[in-house]
Design a protein around this motif. Sequence first.
Motif, mmCIF file in Angstrom:
data_model
loop_
_atom_site.group_PDB
_atom_site.id
_atom_site.type_symbol
_atom_site.label_atom_id
_atom_site.label_comp_id
_atom_site.label_asym_id
_atom_site.label_seq_id
_atom_site.Cartn_x
_atom_site.Cartn_y
_atom_site.Cartn_z
ATOM 1 N N ALA A 124 -27.181 18.323 20.733
ATOM 2 C CA ALA A 124 -26.530 17.395 21.660
ATOM 3 C C ALA A 124 -25.706 16.402 20.845
ATOM 4 C CB ALA A 124 -27.569 16.687 22.527
ATOM 5 N N ALA A 125 -24.432 16.705 20.688
ATOM 6 C CA ALA A 125 -23.550 15.973 19.777
ATOM 7 C C ALA A 125 -23.121 14.627 20.352
ATOM 8 C CB ALA A 125 -22.347 16.826 19.411
ATOM 9 N N ASP A 126 -24.003 13.637 20.242
ATOM 10 C CA ASP A 126 -23.656 12.276 20.640
ATOM 11 C C ASP A 126 -23.183 11.516 19.408
ATOM 12 O OD1 ASP A 126 -25.976 11.711 19.193
ATOM 13 O OD2 ASP A 126 -26.938 10.607 20.814
ATOM 14 N N THR A 127 -22.954 10.228 19.546
ATOM 15 C CA THR A 127 -22.448 9.410 18.446
ATOM 16 C C THR A 127 -23.334 9.479 17.209
ATOM 17 O OG1 THR A 127 -21.467 7.897 20.052
ATOM 18 C CG2 THR A 127 -21.758 7.057 17.827
ATOM 19 N N HIS A 128 -24.648 9.412 17.401
ATOM 20 C CA HIS A 128 -25.567 9.431 16.263
ATOM 21 C C HIS A 128 -25.550 10.782 15.548
ATOM 22 C CE1 HIS A 128 -27.067 5.498 17.227
ATOM 23 N NE2 HIS A 128 -27.451 5.885 18.438
ATOM 24 N N ILE A 129 -25.563 11.861 16.295
ATOM 25 C CA ILE A 129 -25.543 13.200 15.701
ATOM 26 C C ILE A 129 -24.215 13.439 14.983
ATOM 27 C CG2 ILE A 129 -25.587 15.687 16.204
ATOM 28 C CD1 ILE A 129 -28.358 14.332 16.416
ATOM 29 N N ILE A 130 -23.136 12.957 15.565
ATOM 30 C CA ILE A 130 -21.821 13.102 14.934
ATOM 31 C C ILE A 130 -21.777 12.341 13.612
ATOM 32 C CG2 ILE A 130 -19.364 12.508 15.172
ATOM 33 C CD1 ILE A 130 -19.756 13.139 18.243
ATOM 34 N N LYS A 131 -22.245 11.097 13.607
ATOM 35 C CA LYS A 131 -22.266 10.306 12.361
ATOM 36 C C LYS A 131 -23.163 10.952 11.314
ATOM 37 C CE LYS A 131 -21.320 5.815 14.477
ATOM 38 N NZ LYS A 131 -21.890 4.495 14.839
ATOM 39 N N ALA A 132 -24.313 11.460 11.736
ATOM 40 C CA ALA A 132 -25.227 12.114 10.802
ATOM 41 C C ALA A 132 -24.604 13.397 10.240
ATOM 42 C CB ALA A 132 -26.553 12.424 11.490
ATOM 43 N N SER A 133 -23.867 14.108 11.068
ATOM 44 C CA SER A 133 -23.216 15.336 10.614
ATOM 45 C C SER A 133 -22.192 15.023 9.523
ATOM 46 C CB SER A 133 -22.547 16.044 11.794
ATOM 47 O OG SER A 133 -23.522 16.409 12.755
ATOM 48 N N LYS A 134 -21.493 13.919 9.671
ATOM 49 C CA LYS A 134 -20.544 13.478 8.638
ATOM 50 C C LYS A 134 -21.314 13.074 7.377
ATOM 51 C CE LYS A 134 -16.816 11.664 6.667
ATOM 52 N NZ LYS A 134 -17.292 11.386 5.323
ATOM 53 N N ILE A 154 -21.092 20.898 17.010
ATOM 54 C CA ILE A 154 -21.934 21.963 17.566
ATOM 55 C C ILE A 154 -21.781 23.235 16.735
ATOM 56 C CG2 ILE A 154 -22.159 23.531 19.541
ATOM 57 C CD1 ILE A 154 -21.539 21.027 21.327
ATOM 58 N N LYS A 155 -20.551 23.600 16.407
ATOM 59 C CA LYS A 155 -20.298 24.812 15.613
ATOM 60 C C LYS A 155 -20.856 24.657 14.199
ATOM 61 C CE LYS A 155 -16.683 28.078 14.207
ATOM 62 N NZ LYS A 155 -17.516 28.576 13.167
ATOM 63 N N ALA A 156 -20.702 23.486 13.605
ATOM 64 C CA ALA A 156 -21.194 23.268 12.238
ATOM 65 C C ALA A 156 -22.713 23.470 12.170
ATOM 66 C CB ALA A 156 -20.811 21.868 11.757
ATOM 67 N N ASP A 170 -33.561 21.843 17.582
ATOM 68 C CA ASP A 170 -34.810 21.421 16.947
ATOM 69 C C ASP A 170 -34.601 20.243 16.001
ATOM 70 O OD1 ASP A 170 -36.113 23.454 18.314
ATOM 71 O OD2 ASP A 170 -36.007 24.856 16.619
ATOM 72 N N PHE A 171 -33.366 20.036 15.563
ATOM 73 C CA PHE A 171 -33.052 18.946 14.648
ATOM 74 C C PHE A 171 -32.594 17.687 15.376
ATOM 75 C CE2 PHE A 171 -33.086 22.682 12.135
ATOM 76 C CZ PHE A 171 -33.543 22.282 10.889
ATOM 77 N N GLN A 172 -32.478 17.776 16.690
ATOM 78 C CA GLN A 172 -31.968 16.676 17.499
ATOM 79 C C GLN A 172 -32.706 15.363 17.242
ATOM 80 O OE1 GLN A 172 -29.345 17.042 19.742
ATOM 81 N NE2 GLN A 172 -29.368 14.841 19.999
ATOM 82 N N THR A 173 -33.990 15.352 17.472
ATOM 83 C CA THR A 173 -34.752 14.106 17.399
ATOM 84 C C THR A 173 -34.779 13.516 15.992
ATOM 85 O OG1 THR A 173 -36.048 14.753 19.334
ATOM 86 C CG2 THR A 173 -36.975 13.017 17.916
ATOM 87 N N TRP A 176 -31.194 12.367 15.008
ATOM 88 C CA TRP A 176 -30.780 11.249 15.851
ATOM 89 C C TRP A 176 -31.476 9.962 15.410
ATOM 90 C CZ3 TRP A 176 -32.743 7.641 19.215
ATOM 91 C CH2 TRP A 176 -31.835 7.033 20.096
ATOM 92 N N LEU A 177 -32.783 10.032 15.183
ATOM 93 C CA LEU A 177 -33.532 8.841 14.757
ATOM 94 C C LEU A 177 -33.070 8.365 13.381
ATOM 95 C CD1 LEU A 177 -37.108 9.826 15.969
ATOM 96 C CD2 LEU A 177 -35.669 7.980 16.888
ATOM 97 N N TRP A 178 -32.819 9.290 12.482
ATOM 98 C CA TRP A 178 -32.349 8.944 11.142
ATOM 99 C C TRP A 178 -31.016 8.196 11.225
ATOM 100 C CZ3 TRP A 178 -28.649 11.981 7.914
ATOM 101 C CH2 TRP A 178 -28.614 11.544 6.583
ATOM 102 N N ALA A 179 -30.107 8.689 12.045
ATOM 103 C CA ALA A 179 -28.803 8.034 12.211
ATOM 104 C C ALA A 179 -28.944 6.688 12.898
ATOM 105 C CB ALA A 179 -27.855 8.936 12.997
ATOM 106 N N ARG A 180 -29.740 6.637 13.965
ATOM 107 C CA ARG A 180 -29.916 5.389 14.705
ATOM 108 C C ARG A 180 -30.512 4.298 13.826
ATOM 109 N NH1 ARG A 180 -34.599 4.501 18.822
ATOM 110 N NH2 ARG A 180 -35.513 4.264 16.800
ATOM 111 N N ASP A 181 -31.365 4.698 12.891
ATOM 112 C CA ASP A 181 -31.997 3.731 11.999
ATOM 113 C C ASP A 181 -31.146 3.403 10.777
ATOM 114 O OD1 ASP A 181 -34.135 3.511 13.719
ATOM 115 O OD2 ASP A 181 -35.413 4.896 12.608
ATOM 116 N N GLY A 182 -29.899 3.857 10.758
ATOM 117 C CA GLY A 182 -28.982 3.486 9.681
ATOM 118 C C GLY A 182 -29.098 4.343 8.440
ATOM 119 N N PHE A 183 -29.597 5.556 8.560
ATOM 120 C CA PHE A 183 -29.712 6.507 7.468
ATOM 121 C C PHE A 183 -30.582 6.016 6.306
ATOM 122 C CE2 PHE A 183 -25.444 7.104 9.381
ATOM 123 C CZ PHE A 183 -25.667 8.345 9.977
#
Length: 190
Positions: A124-134, A154-156, A170-173, A176-183
């Motif tokens: 689920a590519a939200d802001t946090h997942i997108i930032k973490a992907s970068k 999503i493709k990556a 399976d990597f969502q939570t 997402w938590l890692w990104a939300r907490d500022g990596f």
Amino acid sequence: MGKRKKTYVDDQTNFVFSPESVCQASYQEVQEALVRYRLAVKKNKQTDIWLRLCQTLEQEFGGSVLTFIESFDNDVVKIRHYMQVEVKGYFSYLSEKKLCNYWLFLLNQYVKVKLKNVSKIEIAADTHIIKASKKLGLINKEQLTSSQVQDIVIKAWSDLLKNVGDNPIDFQTPVWLWARDGFPTIVAEG
């Protein structure tokens, strides 16, 4: 206790989890129940969305999410196609890429039904997942600012995990938590 659980355990608000009860209640009653514990923050928009979803489930599937799922042979691909292509307007917000995949993930995790093609549930590519992907190097700076960034992310994730045996969702939570907490730095124990 989370806002969903608070809404669910309160006898005055838990009717919002029954499409039939929502359809029988007034707009104001539904709205008050949704905002009491902040299940809905944008009270008008989210009340409208909630009502439409409940009306669709009630009219088309007898008010049952299980009947809805079974109508599509419990198949994630068929469910998502129906929601995102065939009748997108009836599932407005829930049919969007991010939320649709997250909802399918929640159904798979918490509803006592065996879904088919779970591997097809996309991250689920939200802001946090997108930032973490970068941050993880799955996308670059140009892709980060692309109008197609959700599709790129999503493709990556799909490409990364194609031959690994794990599902992107399976990597969502944890991601997402890692990104939300500022990596924060992850330190291996042992």
